[in-house]
Design a protein around this motif. Sequence first.
Motif, short mmCIF file in Angstrom:
data_model
loop_
_atom_site.label_atom_id
_atom_site.label_comp_id
_atom_site.label_asym_id
_atom_site.label_seq_id
_atom_site.Cartn_x
_atom_site.Cartn_y
_atom_site.Cartn_z
N ILE A 1 -0.34 5.21 -14.77
CA ILE A 1 -1.45 5.21 -13.84
C ILE A 1 -1.82 3.80 -13.38
CG2 ILE A 1 -3.22 5.28 -15.63
CD1 ILE A 1 -3.39 6.99 -12.17
N ALA A 2 -1.72 2.82 -14.26
CA ALA A 2 -2.03 1.44 -13.88
C ALA A 2 -1.07 0.94 -12.79
CB ALA A 2 -1.99 0.52 -15.09
N SER A 3 0.20 1.25 -12.96
CA SER A 3 1.20 0.86 -11.95
C SER A 3 0.95 1.59 -10.63
CB SER A 3 2.61 1.16 -12.44
OG SER A 3 2.90 0.40 -13.59
N TYR A 4 0.57 2.85 -10.73
CA TYR A 4 0.27 3.61 -9.51
C TYR A 4 -0.94 3.01 -8.79
CZ TYR A 4 -0.98 6.97 -6.11
OH TYR A 4 -1.30 7.54 -4.90
N ASN A 5 -1.97 2.67 -9.55
CA ASN A 5 -3.16 2.07 -8.93
C ASN A 5 -2.81 0.77 -8.23
OD1 ASN A 5 -4.92 4.12 -9.67
ND2 ASN A 5 -5.44 3.15 -11.62
N ASP A 6 -1.89 -0.01 -8.81
CA ASP A 6 -1.43 -1.25 -8.17
C ASP A 6 -0.71 -0.95 -6.86
OD1 ASP A 6 -2.53 -2.82 -10.16
OD2 ASP A 6 -0.62 -3.18 -11.20
N LEU A 7 0.07 0.14 -6.81
CA LEU A 7 0.75 0.53 -5.57
C LEU A 7 -0.28 0.85 -4.48
CD1 LEU A 7 3.68 2.90 -6.62
CD2 LEU A 7 3.85 0.58 -5.72
N GLU A 8 -1.27 1.66 -4.82
CA GLU A 8 -2.29 2.05 -3.85
C GLU A 8 -3.08 0.85 -3.37
OE1 GLU A 8 -5.09 5.17 -4.65
OE2 GLU A 8 -3.58 6.72 -4.41
N ALA A 9 -3.31 -0.11 -4.25
CA ALA A 9 -4.08 -1.30 -3.89
C ALA A 9 -3.23 -2.31 -3.12
CB ALA A 9 -4.65 -1.94 -5.15
N GLY A 10 -1.93 -2.08 -3.06
CA GLY A 10 -1.05 -3.02 -2.36
C GLY A 10 -0.73 -4.25 -3.17
N VAL A 11 -1.03 -4.21 -4.47
CA VAL A 11 -0.76 -5.34 -5.36
C VAL A 11 0.72 -5.39 -5.72
CG1 VAL A 11 -1.28 -6.32 -7.64
CG2 VAL A 11 -3.10 -5.31 -6.27
N THR A 12 1.32 -4.22 -5.86
CA THR A 12 2.74 -4.12 -6.21
C THR A 12 3.48 -3.47 -5.05
OG1 THR A 12 1.87 -3.34 -8.33
CG2 THR A 12 4.22 -3.52 -8.15
N ARG A 13 4.69 -3.90 -4.83
CA ARG A 13 5.53 -3.34 -3.77
C ARG A 13 6.22 -2.07 -4.27
NH1 ARG A 13 8.46 -7.63 -0.75
NH2 ARG A 13 6.43 -7.58 0.24
N ALA A 14 6.15 -1.02 -3.46
CA ALA A 14 6.82 0.24 -3.79
C ALA A 14 8.33 0.07 -3.64
CB ALA A 14 6.32 1.35 -2.88
N THR A 15 9.07 0.60 -4.59
CA THR A 15 10.52 0.55 -4.51
C THR A 15 11.00 1.67 -3.59
OG1 THR A 15 10.86 2.06 -6.37
CG2 THR A 15 10.65 -0.30 -6.90
N PRO A 16 12.23 1.59 -3.12
CA PRO A 16 12.77 2.70 -2.32
C PRO A 16 12.73 4.02 -3.08
CG PRO A 16 14.16 0.77 -2.05
CD PRO A 16 13.15 0.44 -3.14
N ASP A 17 13.02 4.00 -4.38
CA ASP A 17 12.98 5.22 -5.18
C ASP A 17 11.55 5.79 -5.23
OD1 ASP A 17 14.16 7.16 -7.11
OD2 ASP A 17 12.76 6.19 -8.49
N GLN A 18 10.56 4.93 -5.39
CA GLN A 18 9.18 5.39 -5.43
C GLN A 18 8.75 5.97 -4.08
OE1 GLN A 18 7.47 1.70 -6.74
NE2 GLN A 18 7.41 2.34 -8.88
N LEU A 19 9.16 5.35 -2.99
CA LEU A 19 8.84 5.89 -1.66
C LEU A 19 9.50 7.25 -1.47
CD1 LEU A 19 9.04 2.75 0.65
CD2 LEU A 19 6.99 4.01 -0.05
N HIS A 20 10.73 7.38 -1.93
CA HIS A 20 11.44 8.65 -1.82
C HIS A 20 10.72 9.74 -2.62
CE1 HIS A 20 14.67 11.54 -1.48
NE2 HIS A 20 14.70 11.64 -2.79
N ARG A 21 10.37 9.44 -3.86
CA ARG A 21 9.67 10.41 -4.71
C ARG A 21 8.30 10.76 -4.13
NH1 ARG A 21 10.86 9.93 -10.90
NH2 ARG A 21 13.03 9.29 -10.90
N ALA A 22 7.60 9.75 -3.61
CA ALA A 22 6.27 9.98 -3.02
C ALA A 22 6.40 10.88 -1.80
CB ALA A 22 5.61 8.66 -2.65
N SER A 23 7.42 10.65 -0.98
CA SER A 23 7.59 11.48 0.21
C SER A 23 7.84 12.94 -0.16
CB SER A 23 8.72 10.94 1.11
OG SER A 23 9.98 11.14 0.53
#
Length: 83
Positions: A34-56
């Motif tokens: 959840i901490a890593s996810y919150n960083d993604l939503e906040a734009g603190v961490t860059r989403a990987t291609p795999d994460q974008l694929h899974r999110a889509s």
Amino acid sequence: MSQLDQHIGNRLKARRLHQGLAPDDLALSLGIDIASYNDLEAGVTRATPDQLHRASLALSVSIAYFFEELPQPPSTTTKPRPS
């Protein structure tokens, strides 16, 4: 944190809320905590291609959704120098 990372995080959050999902639900779908996810939503961490694929897949959108309405960066074209 780049403008692109923030934009993707905002789109991720907007779609998650639209789907009625909790942050931990989407974190689980992405295979991250959840901490890593919150960083993604906040734009603190860059989403990987795999994460974008899974999110889509989890959010029923195309990967392109995360890049829609992206503000255009200022022009970097230089003007010719006077001779």
